[in-house]
Design a protein around this motif. Structure first.
Motif, PDB file in Angstrom:
ATOM      1  N   THR A   1       0.847  -1.191   0.000  1.00  0.00           N
ATOM      2  CA  THR A   1       0.000   0.000   0.000  1.00  0.00           C
ATOM      3  C   THR A   1       0.881   1.240   0.000  1.00  0.00           C
ATOM      4  O   THR A   1       2.005   1.217   0.497  1.00  0.00           O
ATOM      5  CB  THR A   1      -0.913   0.023   1.241  1.00  0.00           C
ATOM      6  OG1 THR A   1      -0.108  -0.017   2.431  1.00  0.00           O
ATOM      7  CG2 THR A   1      -1.864  -1.173   1.232  1.00  0.00           C
ATOM      8  N   GLU A   2       0.375   2.317  -0.560  1.00  0.00           N
ATOM      9  CA  GLU A   2       1.143   3.557  -0.637  1.00  0.00           C
ATOM     10  C   GLU A   2       1.211   4.208   0.736  1.00  0.00           C
ATOM     11  O   GLU A   2       0.222   4.270   1.470  1.00  0.00           O
ATOM     12  CB  GLU A   2       0.489   4.506  -1.640  1.00  0.00           C
ATOM     13  CG  GLU A   2       1.298   5.770  -1.882  1.00  0.00           C
ATOM     14  CD  GLU A   2       0.702   6.623  -2.986  1.00  0.00           C
ATOM     15  OE1 GLU A   2       1.140   7.778  -3.127  1.00  0.00           O
ATOM     16  OE2 GLU A   2      -0.193   6.125  -3.696  1.00  0.00           O
ATOM     17  N   SER A   3       2.396   4.687   1.100  1.00  0.00           N
ATOM     18  CA  SER A   3       2.591   5.331   2.387  1.00  0.00           C
ATOM     19  C   SER A   3       2.570   6.840   2.222  1.00  0.00           C
ATOM     20  O   SER A   3       3.038   7.385   1.210  1.00  0.00           O
ATOM     21  CB  SER A   3       3.930   4.900   2.996  1.00  0.00           C
ATOM     22  OG  SER A   3       4.238   5.681   4.133  1.00  0.00           O
ATOM     23  N   ARG A   4       2.020   7.519   3.222  1.00  0.00           N
ATOM     24  CA  ARG A   4       1.992   8.980   3.177  1.00  0.00           C
ATOM     25  C   ARG A   4       3.389   9.568   3.334  1.00  0.00           C
ATOM     26  O   ARG A   4       3.620  10.746   3.060  1.00  0.00           O
ATOM     27  CB  ARG A   4       1.079   9.523   4.274  1.00  0.00           C
ATOM     28  CG  ARG A   4       1.597   9.319   5.689  1.00  0.00           C
ATOM     29  CD  ARG A   4       0.816  10.168   6.690  1.00  0.00           C
ATOM     30  NE  ARG A   4      -0.580   9.764   6.774  1.00  0.00           N
ATOM     31  CZ  ARG A   4      -1.538  10.515   7.338  1.00  0.00           C
ATOM     32  NH1 ARG A   4      -1.231  11.710   7.825  1.00  0.00           N
ATOM     33  NH2 ARG A   4      -2.772  10.080   7.418  1.00  0.00           N
ATOM     34  N   PHE A   5       4.336   8.750   3.775  1.00  0.00           N
ATOM     35  CA  PHE A   5       5.703   9.223   3.966  1.00  0.00           C
ATOM     36  C   PHE A   5       6.604   8.905   2.779  1.00  0.00           C
ATOM     37  O   PHE A   5       7.822   9.038   2.872  1.00  0.00           O
ATOM     38  CB  PHE A   5       6.292   8.605   5.241  1.00  0.00           C
ATOM     39  CG  PHE A   5       5.541   8.977   6.489  1.00  0.00           C
ATOM     40  CD1 PHE A   5       5.487  10.291   6.920  1.00  0.00           C
ATOM     41  CD2 PHE A   5       4.861   8.014   7.218  1.00  0.00           C
ATOM     42  CE1 PHE A   5       4.799  10.643   8.066  1.00  0.00           C
ATOM     43  CE2 PHE A   5       4.167   8.349   8.366  1.00  0.00           C
ATOM     44  CZ  PHE A   5       4.128   9.679   8.796  1.00  0.00           C
ATOM     45  N   GLY A   6       6.031   8.482   1.675  1.00  0.00           N
ATOM     46  CA  GLY A   6       6.833   8.172   0.502  1.00  0.00           C
ATOM     47  C   GLY A   6       7.331   6.737   0.517  1.00  0.00           C
ATOM     48  O   GLY A   6       7.077   5.970   1.451  1.00  0.00           O
ATOM     49  N   VAL A   7       8.066   6.364  -0.539  1.00  0.00           N
ATOM     50  CA  VAL A   7       8.572   5.003  -0.693  1.00  0.00           C
ATOM     51  C   VAL A   7       9.989   4.930  -0.135  1.00  0.00           C
ATOM     52  O   VAL A   7      10.900   5.568  -0.670  1.00  0.00           O
ATOM     53  CB  VAL A   7       8.566   4.564  -2.165  1.00  0.00           C
ATOM     54  CG1 VAL A   7       9.107   3.145  -2.305  1.00  0.00           C
ATOM     55  CG2 VAL A   7       7.158   4.654  -2.743  1.00  0.00           C
ATOM     56  N   PRO A   8      10.196   4.169   0.931  1.00  0.00           N
ATOM     57  CA  PRO A   8      11.565   4.048   1.461  1.00  0.00           C
ATOM     58  C   PRO A   8      12.440   3.215   0.530  1.00  0.00           C
ATOM     59  O   PRO A   8      11.947   2.483  -0.329  1.00  0.00           O
ATOM     60  CB  PRO A   8      11.356   3.353   2.806  1.00  0.00           C
ATOM     61  CG  PRO A   8      10.098   2.564   2.625  1.00  0.00           C
ATOM     62  CD  PRO A   8       9.230   3.371   1.700  1.00  0.00           C
ATOM     63  N   ALA A   9      13.723   3.319   0.703  1.00  0.00           N
ATOM     64  CA  ALA A   9      14.686   2.583  -0.130  1.00  0.00           C
ATOM     65  C   ALA A   9      15.890   2.226   0.721  1.00  0.00           C
ATOM     66  O   ALA A   9      16.044   2.685   1.858  1.00  0.00           O
ATOM     67  CB  ALA A   9      15.096   3.411  -1.341  1.00  0.00           C
ATOM     68  N   ASP A  10      16.748   1.407   0.158  1.00  0.00           N
ATOM     69  CA  ASP A  10      18.015   1.073   0.791  1.00  0.00           C
ATOM     70  C   ASP A  10      19.065   0.975  -0.311  1.00  0.00           C
ATOM     71  O   ASP A  10      18.740   0.906  -1.511  1.00  0.00           O
ATOM     72  CB  ASP A  10      17.916  -0.235   1.570  1.00  0.00           C
ATOM     73  CG  ASP A  10      19.081  -0.408   2.556  1.00  0.00           C
ATOM     74  OD1 ASP A  10      19.745   0.602   2.862  1.00  0.00           O
ATOM     75  OD2 ASP A  10      19.331  -1.544   2.998  1.00  0.00           O
ATOM     76  N   PHE A  11      20.328   0.978   0.073  1.00  0.00           N
ATOM     77  CA  PHE A  11      21.412   0.841  -0.897  1.00  0.00           C
ATOM     78  C   PHE A  11      22.550   0.077  -0.245  1.00  0.00           C
ATOM     79  O   PHE A  11      22.629  -0.051   0.981  1.00  0.00           O
ATOM     80  CB  PHE A  11      21.901   2.208  -1.392  1.00  0.00           C
ATOM     81  CG  PHE A  11      22.413   3.120  -0.306  1.00  0.00           C
ATOM     82  CD1 PHE A  11      23.726   3.037   0.143  1.00  0.00           C
ATOM     83  CD2 PHE A  11      21.584   4.069   0.267  1.00  0.00           C
ATOM     84  CE1 PHE A  11      24.199   3.868   1.136  1.00  0.00           C
ATOM     85  CE2 PHE A  11      22.045   4.912   1.278  1.00  0.00           C
ATOM     86  CZ  PHE A  11      23.352   4.815   1.706  1.00  0.00           C
ATOM     87  N   MET A  12      23.436  -0.452  -1.075  1.00  0.00           N
ATOM     88  CA  MET A  12      24.655  -1.076  -0.560  1.00  0.00           C
ATOM     89  C   MET A  12      25.813  -0.674  -1.466  1.00  0.00           C
ATOM     90  O   MET A  12      25.647  -0.456  -2.665  1.00  0.00           O
ATOM     91  CB  MET A  12      24.523  -2.600  -0.497  1.00  0.00           C
ATOM     92  CG  MET A  12      24.485  -3.321  -1.820  1.00  0.00           C
ATOM     93  SD  MET A  12      24.398  -5.120  -1.591  1.00  0.00           S
ATOM     94  CE  MET A  12      24.502  -5.693  -3.305  1.00  0.00           C
ATOM     95  N   TRP A  13      26.984  -0.568  -0.849  1.00  0.00           N
ATOM     96  CA  TRP A  13      28.204  -0.247  -1.580  1.00  0.00           C
ATOM     97  C   TRP A  13      29.034  -1.519  -1.765  1.00  0.00           C
ATOM     98  O   TRP A  13      29.288  -2.250  -0.809  1.00  0.00           O
ATOM     99  CB  TRP A  13      29.036   0.790  -0.826  1.00  0.00           C
ATOM    100  CG  TRP A  13      28.493   2.186  -0.942  1.00  0.00           C
ATOM    101  CD1 TRP A  13      27.773   2.876  -0.020  1.00  0.00           C
ATOM    102  CD2 TRP A  13      28.643   3.058  -2.068  1.00  0.00           C
ATOM    103  NE1 TRP A  13      27.457   4.127  -0.489  1.00  0.00           N
ATOM    104  CE2 TRP A  13      27.976   4.272  -1.744  1.00  0.00           C
ATOM    105  CE3 TRP A  13      29.259   2.943  -3.314  1.00  0.00           C
ATOM    106  CZ2 TRP A  13      27.920   5.346  -2.631  1.00  0.00           C
ATOM    107  CZ3 TRP A  13      29.201   4.017  -4.190  1.00  0.00           C
ATOM    108  CH2 TRP A  13      28.549   5.202  -3.853  1.00  0.00           C
ATOM    109  N   VAL A  14      29.451  -1.771  -3.002  1.00  0.00           N
ATOM    110  CA  VAL A  14      30.275  -2.933  -3.341  1.00  0.00           C
ATOM    111  C   VAL A  14      31.665  -2.421  -3.724  1.00  0.00           C
ATOM    112  O   VAL A  14      31.829  -1.807  -4.779  1.00  0.00           O
ATOM    113  CB  VAL A  14      29.672  -3.741  -4.498  1.00  0.00           C
ATOM    114  CG1 VAL A  14      30.533  -4.960  -4.805  1.00  0.00           C
ATOM    115  CG2 VAL A  14      28.239  -4.159  -4.173  1.00  0.00           C
ATOM    116  N   PRO A  15      32.674  -2.636  -2.892  1.00  0.00           N
ATOM    117  CA  PRO A  15      34.014  -2.122  -3.211  1.00  0.00           C
ATOM    118  C   PRO A  15      34.712  -2.969  -4.261  1.00  0.00           C
ATOM    119  O   PRO A  15      34.350  -4.126  -4.497  1.00  0.00           O
ATOM    120  CB  PRO A  15      34.738  -2.206  -1.866  1.00  0.00           C
ATOM    121  CG  PRO A  15      34.086  -3.359  -1.176  1.00  0.00           C
ATOM    122  CD  PRO A  15      32.638  -3.345  -1.600  1.00  0.00           C
ATOM    123  N   SER A  16      35.729  -2.392  -4.872  1.00  0.00           N
ATOM    124  CA  SER A  16      36.577  -3.138  -5.799  1.00  0.00           C
ATOM    125  C   SER A  16      37.465  -4.096  -5.011  1.00  0.00           C
ATOM    126  O   SER A  16      37.988  -3.748  -3.946  1.00  0.00           O
ATOM    127  CB  SER A  16      37.451  -2.175  -6.606  1.00  0.00           C
ATOM    128  OG  SER A  16      38.369  -2.864  -7.406  1.00  0.00           O
TER     129      SER A  16
END
Length: 691
Positions: free
Chosen positions: A458-473
């Protein structure tokens, strides 16, 4: 320390490399300050008039190495609660844990905690400063239990529950054991005694990792990383200090002497002058932090070099993002490879295809320049066009997946300006697991940022949360061993073409290539409460950049815009031939909580192909290692006892089954092979006896 010339930087780096490689010997000989360390292939000692003036072999005894873990992320105060869509205040659930695997071999691992941060905000430092805050501890413990129960129900890897441990007292872990630290708040320091981090010829591996899951609030997401060895320098590619972002640099000193640390930073328009001193003093057994937005504000893209003198250190960044009131994720930025012409990033788990460059995952590149500062801290990306720079070469990005190389139209070749940090968006790339290979005309360092939005019912009034990850060389240091089972070996193919600590010249004559790519050796504990996938990619065993470019051109290409998947008869035949050339490249080995082998699975792949293994299908598995195949089982044309014509890279990608979109990446720590002895030379100039 101020701005230094490249010549001075190179000399200092050379001195640090010598100290790093022989620190155990220095500890052993103590007051023999006049000894000069020499390569083991140096000539034997010579005697003149009864005076020994040559070289002497000194035993170092049992091997010992140190790993240091990032501080788990915690929240407190106002960050410990959030609002739901009905505007009711709810408690934020935080689950932190570490897992240490001591697999095979002999010896022990001594575990202790570094001195916590002092005088910092608990929400940022990860330390509970209120001794009477028992209610918060109880809530955190309940949240940990609920999160772990949800993860187990979703099929995440989990061992029998252990008692929560917020802080660590010194203790030892024997060989053949895996220890868990749920609820951990300390930064772990691990010292091996009589064993190596990775000794595959003895089936001996030591590894550790930390994970934090936060189910709501400003820091919603997961942050996880493997514990890494201390060294004299680290390259951190990732992070941002633009509005809504925070990048906290943490430097840890597990050594017995103080460390003076110099921080150099690059942004979108070149090297950035810090608002304050570039030097940090880190006491032995302690750690310090530096909020980069306070010394280099409004830098959308960052790359950081940490150089230590006096002691070996570990460093990382904690990167968080917030879009207004919507959490956009957090992760650790861990050290990657020293600058080189070829950078490899395995375990890039891309989400659904997007053409939005702001939301797409991206590859970050920088060709470091230690020249004078040409951009001030307040210079942002919008002003970068006014800051001139010379193009020093080009970089080419290759995306290797299950079906070949993904074509990146308009973004596969990038101009490199000295010191300028650039992002290459991976728009149009289909969802899946990939390895990113970047080859360049000059020495660069790189990392990949993987973005993943939550898929909400369902759509949230606070927007769509996200996450990220960093992949090093990946760094690449070759280790040598003998096969332990028929058809398999733990050694990498070939040796480094150049010392990765060589001078970063722009002419290319002494520029390190990073080839051949070395198969990472070691064990990765499966992060607690996460669903884990092992990603393995077979790479051509190229010894030059030109050879690598040619070998990659022979890999079938996948055109992302061709949704119908149509290809010519010639392309179909080439792809069928490529798949038909698949060979066994190694096996993935799973271990239980006693460090015993549970199961081994052969891995088959074509050149340039990425394959995945679901770790959650192995009941009771708590750790995993990859063992590379040798010629007898590794493809046509390889002779008995020789390596097949490939290198292998692998990593672990973990997703949270109860926090939609949350994920983290784990990589094997790279250490130099433990040598039982070094060669030293006496010096009469130090006044030492020579007989």
């Amino acid at each position: 320390m101020g701005v230094q010339t490249q010549e001075a930087i190179d000399k200092r780096r050379a001195r640090r490399s010598t100290v790093a490689y022989t620190v155990s010997a220095v500890t052993l000989v103590g007051a023999m300050v006049g000894l000069a360390f020499m390569p083991q292939w140096a000539p034997t000692p010579q005697s003149t008039d009864g005076v020994v003036s040559g070289l002497t072999t000194v035993s170092l005894g049992a091997p010992s190495s140190t790993l240091t873990c990032p501080v788990p992320v915690t929240v407190s105060g106002s960050a410990a609660t959030t609002l739901d869509d009905s505007l009711n205040e709810v408690q934020v659930g935080v689950s932190s844990a570490a897992r240490v695997a001591v697999v095979g071999g002999q010896g022990t691992v001594d575990v202790s905690g570094l001195v916590p941060f002092i005088g910092n905000d608990a929400a940022e430092s990860g330390e509970n400063t209120d001794p009477d805050d028992g209610a918060d501890d109880s809530a955190d413990a309940d949240a940990d239990a609920d999160a772990d129960a949800d993860a187990d129900a979703a099929g995440a890897s989990s061992a029998p529950a252990a008692d929560p441990v917020s802080s660590v007292t010194g203790h030892s872990i024997p060989a053949g054991a895996v220890r868990e630290y749920p609820g951990l708040r300390d930064a772990l320091s691990l010292v091996t005694q009589g064993r190596a981090i990775a000794a595959p010829n003895a089936a001996e591996w030591t590894g550790a990792g930390v994970i934090t899951r936060i189910n709501g609030g400003d820091l919603r997401g997961s942050a996880g990383a493997s514990c890494m060895p201390a060294s004299s320098e680290q390259w951190l590619v990732g992070g941002s200090t633009e509005l809504g972002s925070s990048a906290k640099l943490v430097v840890q000193n597990p050594s017995l002497t103080p460390a003076t640390v110099t921080v150099t930073l690059w942004g979108p328009s070149g090297r950035v002058g810090l608002a304050g001193s570039e030097s940090l003093l880190v006491a032995p057994g302690e750690q310090t932090e530096l909020l980069l937005e306070g010394v280099a504000a409004e830098q959308r893209r960052l790359a950081v070099h940490v150089a230590a003198e006096g002691a070996l250190v570990s460093s990382y960044m904690l990167h968080t993002e917030l879009d207004g009131i919507t959490a956009k994720g957090l992760d650790y930025v861990m050290p990657g490879a020293t600058p080189r012409r070829v950078n490899v990033m395995p375990g890039v788990a891309l989400g659904p295809t997007t053409d939005d460059t702001e939301r797409a995952s991206s590859v970050r590149l920088v060709a470091p320049d230690f020249g004078p500062v040409t951009s001030l801290a307040e210079v942002s990306e919008d002003d970068a066009a006014e800051v001139g720079g010379d193009v020093v070469g080009q970089a080419r990005v290759h995306v290797l997946g299950a079906n070949g190389e993904i074509a990146l139209f308009g973004a596969d070749t990038i101009d490199l300006v000295a010191g300028h940090v650039v992002d290459v968006p991976l728009t149009g790339v289909p969802e899946g697991m990939y390895t990113i290979v970047v080859e360049a005309d000059t020495a660069i360092t790189a990392a990949t940022r993987v973005n993943r939005e939550a898929q909400l019912d369902t759509e949230s009034r606070f927007g769509v949360p996200a996450d990220f990850m960093w992949v090093p060389s990946l760094d690449s240091l070759t280790s040598v061993g003998e096969p332990t089972t028929e058809g398999f070996t733990e050694t990498a193919s070939g040796t480094d073409a150049a010392d990765p600590r060589a001078a970063l010249d722009q002419d290319g004559e002494n520029t390190p290539t990073g080839l051949p790519v070395t198969t990472p050796q070691g064990v990765l504990p499966l992060p607690m409460g996460m669903a884990s996938t092992v990603a393995v990619t077979r790479l051509p065993n190229a010894s030059t950049v030109d050879e690598l470019t040619q070998a990659i051109s022979d890999i079938p290409r996948v055109y992302a815009q061709d949704d119908a998947g149509e290809e010519t008869d010639e392309e179909t035949a080439a792809r069928d031939a490529w798949r038909g050339a698949a060979a066994v490249i190694g096996r993935v080995v799973f271990f239980d909580a006693q460090g015993k082998q549970l199961q081994a699975q052969d891995v088959t792949a074509s050149a340039g192909q990425t394959v995945t293994i679901d770790a959650n299908t192995v009941d009771g598995a708590v750790a995993v290692a990859f063992v590379e195949a040798t010629a007898p089982g590794a493809g046509e044309g390889a002779g008995e006892g020789n390596h097949s014509q490939h290198s292998v890279v692998w990593s672990l990608v973990a997703r949270s089954p109860d926090i939609n979109g949350a994920m983290s990446s784990f990589h094997v720590p790279v250490v130099r092979g433990d040598s039982p002895e070094v060669v030293v030379e006496r010096s009469v100039r130090a006044g030492l006896p020579t007989d």
